[in-house]
Structures are given as C-alpha cells and as structure tokens.
Design an enzyme around this catalytic site. Structure first.
Site, PDB file in Angstrom:
ATOM      1  N   GLU A   1       4.006  -4.053  12.168  1.00  0.00           N
ATOM      2  CA  GLU A   1       3.017  -2.996  11.883  1.00  0.00           C
ATOM      3  C   GLU A   1       1.901  -3.663  11.092  1.00  0.00           C
ATOM      4  O   GLU A   1       2.099  -4.052   9.944  1.00  0.00           O
ATOM      5  CB  GLU A   1       3.645  -1.867  11.052  1.00  0.00           C
ATOM      6  CG  GLU A   1       4.764  -1.120  11.735  1.00  0.00           C
ATOM      7  CD  GLU A   1       4.292  -0.158  12.803  1.00  0.00           C
ATOM      8  OE1 GLU A   1       3.082  -0.102  13.103  1.00  0.00           O
ATOM      9  OE2 GLU A   1       5.160   0.537  13.359  1.00  0.00           O
TER      10      GLU A   1
ATOM     11  N   ASN B   1       0.792  -1.241   0.000  1.00  0.00           N
ATOM     12  CA  ASN B   1       0.000   0.000   0.000  1.00  0.00           C
ATOM     13  C   ASN B   1       0.822   1.287   0.000  1.00  0.00           C
ATOM     14  O   ASN B   1       0.444   2.258  -0.651  1.00  0.00           O
ATOM     15  CB  ASN B   1      -1.033  -0.008   1.122  1.00  0.00           C
ATOM     16  CG  ASN B   1      -0.431  -0.067   2.487  1.00  0.00           C
ATOM     17  OD1 ASN B   1       0.649  -0.623   2.672  1.00  0.00           O
ATOM     18  ND2 ASN B   1      -1.105   0.514   3.457  1.00  0.00           N
TER      19      ASN B   1
ATOM     20  N   GLU C   1       7.820   2.415  15.121  1.00  0.00           N
ATOM     21  CA  GLU C   1       8.745   2.900  14.108  1.00  0.00           C
ATOM     22  C   GLU C   1       8.780   4.422  14.184  1.00  0.00           C
ATOM     23  O   GLU C   1       7.999   5.048  14.897  1.00  0.00           O
ATOM     24  CB  GLU C   1       8.282   2.452  12.715  1.00  0.00           C
ATOM     25  CG  GLU C   1       8.297   0.949  12.570  1.00  0.00           C
ATOM     26  CD  GLU C   1       8.111   0.483  11.136  1.00  0.00           C
ATOM     27  OE1 GLU C   1       6.972   0.556  10.648  1.00  0.00           O
ATOM     28  OE2 GLU C   1       9.108   0.060  10.522  1.00  0.00           O
TER      29      GLU C   1
ATOM     30  N   CYS D   1      -3.414   1.641   6.383  1.00  0.00           N
ATOM     31  CA  CYS D   1      -3.599   0.989   7.687  1.00  0.00           C
ATOM     32  C   CYS D   1      -4.194   1.946   8.705  1.00  0.00           C
ATOM     33  O   CYS D   1      -4.818   1.523   9.662  1.00  0.00           O
ATOM     34  CB  CYS D   1      -2.271   0.435   8.178  1.00  0.00           C
ATOM     35  SG  CYS D   1      -0.961   1.661   8.117  1.00  0.00           S
TER      36      CYS D   1
ATOM     37  N   VAL E   1      -0.611 -12.619   8.513  1.00  0.00           N
ATOM     38  CA  VAL E   1       0.768 -13.009   8.191  1.00  0.00           C
ATOM     39  C   VAL E   1       1.715 -12.574   9.312  1.00  0.00           C
ATOM     40  O   VAL E   1       2.645 -13.297   9.677  1.00  0.00           O
ATOM     41  CB  VAL E   1       1.204 -12.439   6.817  1.00  0.00           C
ATOM     42  CG1 VAL E   1       2.651 -12.819   6.522  1.00  0.00           C
ATOM     43  CG2 VAL E   1       0.305 -12.957   5.707  1.00  0.00           C
ATOM     44  N   GLY E   2       1.459 -11.400   9.898  1.00  0.00           N
ATOM     45  CA  GLY E   2       2.318 -10.917  10.988  1.00  0.00           C
ATOM     46  C   GLY E   2       2.350 -11.882  12.161  1.00  0.00           C
ATOM     47  O   GLY E   2       3.401 -12.093  12.794  1.00  0.00           O
TER      48      GLY E   2
ATOM     49  N   GLY F   1       2.286  -5.487   7.326  1.00  0.00           N
ATOM     50  CA  GLY F   1       1.328  -6.205   6.491  1.00  0.00           C
ATOM     51  C   GLY F   1       0.131  -6.623   7.322  1.00  0.00           C
ATOM     52  O   GLY F   1      -0.186  -6.010   8.346  1.00  0.00           O
ATOM     53  N   SER F   2      -0.503  -7.689   6.905  1.00  0.00           N
ATOM     54  CA  SER F   2      -1.738  -8.117   7.562  1.00  0.00           C
ATOM     55  C   SER F   2      -1.454  -8.749   8.921  1.00  0.00           C
ATOM     56  O   SER F   2      -0.369  -9.303   9.150  1.00  0.00           O
ATOM     57  CB  SER F   2      -2.458  -9.133   6.672  1.00  0.00           C
ATOM     58  OG  SER F   2      -1.620 -10.252   6.461  1.00  0.00           O
TER      59      SER F   2
HETATM   60  P1  NAD Z   1       0.331  -9.185   3.557  1.00  0.00           P
HETATM   61  O1  NAD Z   1       0.385  -9.578   4.978  1.00  0.00           O
HETATM   62  O2  NAD Z   1      -0.423 -10.036   2.618  1.00  0.00           O
HETATM   63  O3  NAD Z   1       1.799  -9.063   2.945  1.00  0.00           O
HETATM   64  C1  NAD Z   1       2.785  -8.228   3.515  1.00  0.00           C
HETATM   65  C2  NAD Z   1       4.154  -8.717   3.086  1.00  0.00           C
HETATM   66  O4  NAD Z   1       4.393  -9.988   3.693  1.00  0.00           O
HETATM   67  C3  NAD Z   1       4.322  -8.914   1.586  1.00  0.00           C
HETATM   68  O5  NAD Z   1       5.618  -8.491   1.200  1.00  0.00           O
HETATM   69  C4  NAD Z   1       4.195 -10.413   1.442  1.00  0.00           C
HETATM   70  O6  NAD Z   1       4.871 -10.925   0.308  1.00  0.00           O
HETATM   71  C5  NAD Z   1       4.852 -10.903   2.715  1.00  0.00           C
HETATM   72  N1  NAD Z   1       4.496 -12.271   3.134  1.00  0.00           N
HETATM   73  C6  NAD Z   1       3.414 -12.998   2.761  1.00  0.00           C
HETATM   74  N2  NAD Z   1       3.453 -14.222   3.337  1.00  0.00           N
HETATM   75  C7  NAD Z   1       4.572 -14.264   4.103  1.00  0.00           C
HETATM   76  C8  NAD Z   1       5.148 -15.224   4.953  1.00  0.00           C
HETATM   77  N3  NAD Z   1       4.585 -16.417   5.123  1.00  0.00           N
HETATM   78  N4  NAD Z   1       6.292 -14.915   5.603  1.00  0.00           N
HETATM   79  C9  NAD Z   1       6.872 -13.707   5.455  1.00  0.00           C
HETATM   80  N5  NAD Z   1       6.375 -12.748   4.647  1.00  0.00           N
HETATM   81  C10 NAD Z   1       5.232 -13.008   3.978  1.00  0.00           C
HETATM   82  O7  NAD Z   1      -0.204  -7.675   3.554  1.00  0.00           O
HETATM   83  P2  NAD Z   1      -0.555  -6.748   2.307  1.00  0.00           P
HETATM   84  O8  NAD Z   1      -1.836  -7.238   1.723  1.00  0.00           O
HETATM   85  O9  NAD Z   1       0.630  -6.567   1.417  1.00  0.00           O
HETATM   86  O10 NAD Z   1      -0.774  -5.333   3.023  1.00  0.00           O
HETATM   87  C11 NAD Z   1      -1.982  -4.943   3.572  1.00  0.00           C
HETATM   88  C12 NAD Z   1      -1.959  -5.069   5.077  1.00  0.00           C
HETATM   89  O11 NAD Z   1      -0.849  -4.342   5.613  1.00  0.00           O
HETATM   90  C13 NAD Z   1      -3.171  -4.486   5.742  1.00  0.00           C
HETATM   91  O12 NAD Z   1      -3.633  -5.337   6.764  1.00  0.00           O
HETATM   92  C14 NAD Z   1      -2.645  -3.184   6.349  1.00  0.00           C
HETATM   93  O13 NAD Z   1      -3.381  -2.704   7.431  1.00  0.00           O
HETATM   94  C15 NAD Z   1      -1.280  -3.553   6.717  1.00  0.00           C
HETATM   95  N6  NAD Z   1      -0.446  -2.367   6.862  1.00  0.00           N
HETATM   96  C16 NAD Z   1      -0.066  -1.968   8.120  1.00  0.00           C
HETATM   97  C17 NAD Z   1       0.692  -0.820   8.279  1.00  0.00           C
HETATM   98  C18 NAD Z   1       1.109  -0.330   9.645  1.00  0.00           C
HETATM   99  O14 NAD Z   1       2.032   0.459   9.701  1.00  0.00           O
HETATM  100  N7  NAD Z   1       0.514  -0.801  10.710  1.00  0.00           N
HETATM  101  C19 NAD Z   1       1.067  -0.070   7.166  1.00  0.00           C
HETATM  102  C20 NAD Z   1       0.642  -0.502   5.906  1.00  0.00           C
HETATM  103  C21 NAD Z   1      -0.097  -1.670   5.768  1.00  0.00           C
END
Ligand code: NAD
Length: 454
Positions: free
Chosen positions: A229, A131, A432, A263, A211-212, A207-208
């Site tokens: 995050e 994003n 961060e 996010c 996955v986090g 990310g999500s």
């Molecule tokens: P995602 O969790 O699908 O992917 C994030 C990253 O993780 C990608 O680079 C992906 O390739 C990688 N990934 C996927 N599977 C993995 C694994 N098994 N091990 C390690 N890495 C892996 O998220 P997305 O769809 O790219 O992003 C959207 C999400 O990110 C939303 O939930 C959003 O709220 C969150 N987000 C949070 C913040 C914040 O600062 N809190 C900022 C931006 C986005």
C-alpha cells in the site's frame, strides 16, 4: 541496545524513549512466532474466532487510552484518534468471523473427491508508516491472524506507541505473546530482516513507493508474497453540473484531514473551467474555516505535522514565490504547525506531480470530461479520488475511466473495513480490508482423493 526518542509533535516534548529491536531480536521473534503459529493453526476455528473477539473487546475497553496516546504521539485530533481506535476494534470484530468461514471448495472431477483448503502462510511481517499507525497495523494483523498466521508488526520509528500498546492488549485478551508481537525498530534493520528472513512468508508493507519498490525487489529473491500500500496523488474532479457549494465545503476535509498526511488525500482539485472562479470563491472560506490547533481539543479538525523533518519537506513545496491562492491559519510557538495551503500552479509543476503528504492542495482547471480523465490519470499513482457531478451516467463513466482503486461519487469516503482497499499502478499491489482479505494470507491447496470401485 539502541533507543529512539518519541516526540509529541504538538508540543515538541519528549514522550518516551523506545528500545529498538536488533537483528538477533528479530530472528528470535521469528523463531518463536513459527512455533506459536503451528499451535494457533491447529486450534479449532471457533476458538480462534473467540480469541479475536476477546481482542476486539479489550481494544474497545481501551479506546480512550489508545486515542489519547495517538494524540500525544502523532498529533491527530482527538475526534479522529477515537475513530481510529474504534476502527481497530471493528476490524478485529469483522475478521473474527473469518476463521469459521474460510471454507474452501469442493470441485466436481472424475474418479474421486476434489477439495481445496485455505492454508495459512506461516509468519507474516507487517511494516507500517507513521501516518495512521494503529489502523494500518490492524488491516494487516487482523485478517492474517484470522487466517491462521503468526504476525510480527514493525511500526514506524516516529509513531510506535499505539502499536506497542495494541501488542500488550492482545496478550491481555489471550492472544499468545509469541503469535502476535510488535517489534519497534529501524526500517533498515527490522524491516529489511522481515524481507530477507526465509521464515517470514509474507510482507504487508504500507509506506512510500520508493521503499515499497525495494521491499518488492527483495521479496522477489525468495518469491515471498507481498501486499503493498504505497503513495498517492489523488484527484477530486469537480464538474460544472454538481452541487458546487457541497463540493467546495467538503474539499478541504478530503485533503487536509490528518494535516494532509493521508495516502488517500485528494491533493489535486480539478475544476471545470466554466465554474472555476465560483468554486474558488466558495473554497476560500471553507479552507479558512478548518479548525487548526490543540489536538486534545474536541473542536480541533487539523493538528500539526508529525515531525520537524517532515515539516521541512512539506515547507519546501511552498517557497516565498509559490502561487498561493489562499491559506488557513496555524498556531505559532512550539509544534510542527503548517497552515492549509491552496496553490494554483501550472499542470507540470512538481506540486501537481509529487506526493507532498502535507496540507497543500493544487487546484487546476479542465475543459471537458476527456480532459478531466486524462489529467486525473496523468500520475504514476492510482489510489483514490472523488467525482462531483449530478449526472450519474457521467459519474459512472468517469469512475470506470479513472485508474484508481478507491473512488467516490459526490462524497470523499474511501476506507471501510468491509470493502476492499488498495491502489492501481504505483500506489500498490493487492488489496486490504473487505471480505476477501484473509484469503491473501493463505495458499490454496488442492487435494484429490481417488474413490475406488465397489
Ligand atoms: P516509508 O516508506 O518511509 O516507511 C514506511 C515503513 O517502512 C516504516 O516503518 C519504515 O521504518 C519502513 N522501512 C524503511 N526502510 C525500509 C527498508 N529498507 N525495508 C523495510 N522497511 C523499511 O513511509 P512513511 O514516510 O512512514 O509513510 C508515508 C508514505 O506511506 C506515503 O507515501 C503514503 O502515501 C504511504 N501510505 C500509503 C498508504 C496506503 O494504504 N496506500 C497508507 C498510509 C501511508
């Protein structure tokens, strides 16, 4: 070598085919980063600072190019993309001061001298979402490099282009190529290898929450450090004593910015029942006034969604019988366009509880301050939020009561490079940005030196 197609979300045209890093490629990059890190950490603090300033200067000279690339890859409006590229420069500038300021402590103890050192961790893996590709990458790599670490960045599959370019610009600026490398590839390959590789000492994951959680569980097996995050479902709380015109005029931008793929999106608007009808009257023209269209046009405020797959996820939240109050416009024809959409569902609806990550907002009435706080906190997330009131006692009371990392009163600001950013509850772990971010890329080492008798 496998490849991945990168698509322009506003035109659906193929932009580039990107080679995906495989397991051997990750292991090779980690081995080289480990060597480069030792050299980097040994350099004089002023030299590391100067290199980061040079990196900032090269980014500054390429703001327009980086912005144009983000417009093409992510569909961000050009004005936003220019801010994002400038933000990367500012983050680098801010943390270029850190190498000369990580000073540790001298602690009074009996029998000798006691000092602490902020030792770098080694190799740091940064995993970013699609994003805000380049800004989020910089929140990890700039303070980590400043603290003496090597950094490997894995960008999201859909949006790798600006991060790849930042890697090239770093080399141009004199950052050693092995010290800071961008490894495009799959999460299940590159991301997971960062988690399992014993020489990657910290993961910064954005990310999500789904996955986090997996990243954190995997990291636990090596007691690997993590900053997470994650997702959000933030509340924009509108009390009846606020400047209602301003609250309504700004609300669309607090959720529809980046087409809601933010996010920090205030995707639940909570409005005191006494002013609910008036607020909705004011909100409608504000939502319809959001300029949606060609992201290369300077007047555009909202572009398309990032991909067809994401468009389908978002669209599933607005079936034909959805409780739509009103919607904005969106272009027809090619591109993953979705109109700004305002829903008025019951409190338990999944549009109120799920992070939709698109231009869809729910508006819910509340009765009093206690009801507003309990509704705002009725979510596993806790990332950001806004409070609109002219009563500053209430503004502070509610700010303290909402379980969220980043709140603003009578505004919607949330991210500044010089203030800490991160989530409560399942929105994340650690912080961060802000002055302390480099410390989260160090270990505190305590050294006691005995002083012998004269
Ligand atoms: P995602 O969790 O699908 O992917 C994030 C990253 O993780 C990608 O680079 C992906 O390739 C990688 N990934 C996927 N599977 C993995 C694994 N098994 N091990 C390690 N890495 C892996 O998220 P997305 O769809 O790219 O992003 C959207 C999400 O990110 C939303 O939930 C959003 O709220 C969150 N987000 C949070 C913040 C914040 O600062 N809190 C900022 C931006 C986005």
């Amino acid at each position: 070598m496998t490849t991945s197609d990168v698509i322009n979300p506003a035109t659906e045209e193929l932009l580039r085919t990107v080679e995906q890093t495989d397991l051997a490629g990750v292991d090779d990059a980690v081995a080289r980063a480990k060597v480069a890190q030792r050299d980097w950490a040994r350099r004089a603090p002023a030299e590391r600072a100067a290199t980061l300033r040079d990196f900032a200067a090269v980014v500054d000279a390429h703001v327009d190019e980086l912005a144009a690339l983000e417009v093409a890859n992510s569909g961000h409006p050009i004005g936003n993309a220019q801010w994002e590229a400038g933000h990367v420069r500012d983050v680098l500038q801010f943390y270029s001061a850190s190498p000369e300021r990580l000073s540790g402590k001298q602690i009074p103890v009996a029998g000798g001298l006691d000092v602490t050192f902020n030792e770098p961790l080694g190799v740091v893996g940064v995993i970013t979402p699609w994003n805000f590709p380049m800004t989020i990458a910089s929140w990890g790599f700039a303070p980590a490099l400043a603290a003496g670490n090597a950094v490997l960045v894995k960008p999201a599959e859909w949006t790798p282009l600006t991060t790849i370019r930042l890697g090239e610009l770093a080399v141009e600026a004199g950052v050693p190529a092995d010290l800071f490398a961008v490894l495009p590839g799959k999460g299940s390959v590159v991301g997971e290898r960062f988690v399992t590789h014993p020489d990657v000492r910290k993961i910064v994951f954005t990310g999500s929450t789904e996955v986090g959680t997996r990243v954190m569980a995997g990291a636990a097996t090596q007691v690997k450090r993590v900053t997470l995050e994650l997702g959000g479902k933030s509340a924009n709380i509108v009390f009846d004593d606020c400047d209602l015109e301003k609250a309504a005029a700004t609300a669309p931008y607090s959720v529809f910015d980046n087409a809601g793929q933010d996010c920090c999106a205030r995707s639940r608007i909570l409005v005191q029942r006494t002013v609910y009808d008036r607020f909705m009257e004011l909100l409608e023209p504000a939502v319809k006034g959001v300029v949606v269209g060609d992201p290369t046009d300077k007047a555009t405020e909202m572009g398309p969604l990032v991909s067809k797959a994401h468009w389908e996820t978002v669209a599933a939240y607005v079936p034909d019988d959805a409780p739509v109050a009103f919607r904005g416009d969106a272009p027809s024809g090619p591109g993953f366009w979705f109109p700004a959409t305002v829903l008025t569902p019951p409190r338990t609806d999944r549009t109120v509880t799920d992070e939709i990550f698109g231009p869809v907002v729910t508006v819910l009435p509340f009765d009093d301050e206690a009801d507003a706080i309990s509704l705002a906190n009725d979510t596993p997330y806790g990332l950001s939020g806004s409070i609109w009131t002219d009563n500053m006692s209430r503004g502070l009371r509610v700010s303290r009561a909402v379980e969220s990392g980043n709140l603003s009163v009578n505004s919607h600001s949330s991210v500044r490079y010089n203030t800490p950013f991160g989530g409560f509850k399942q929105s994340g772990l650690g912080r961060e940005l802000g002055p302390d971010a480099p410390l989260s890329f160090t270990e505190t080492k305590n050294v006691f030196i005995a002083i012998g008798d004269a």
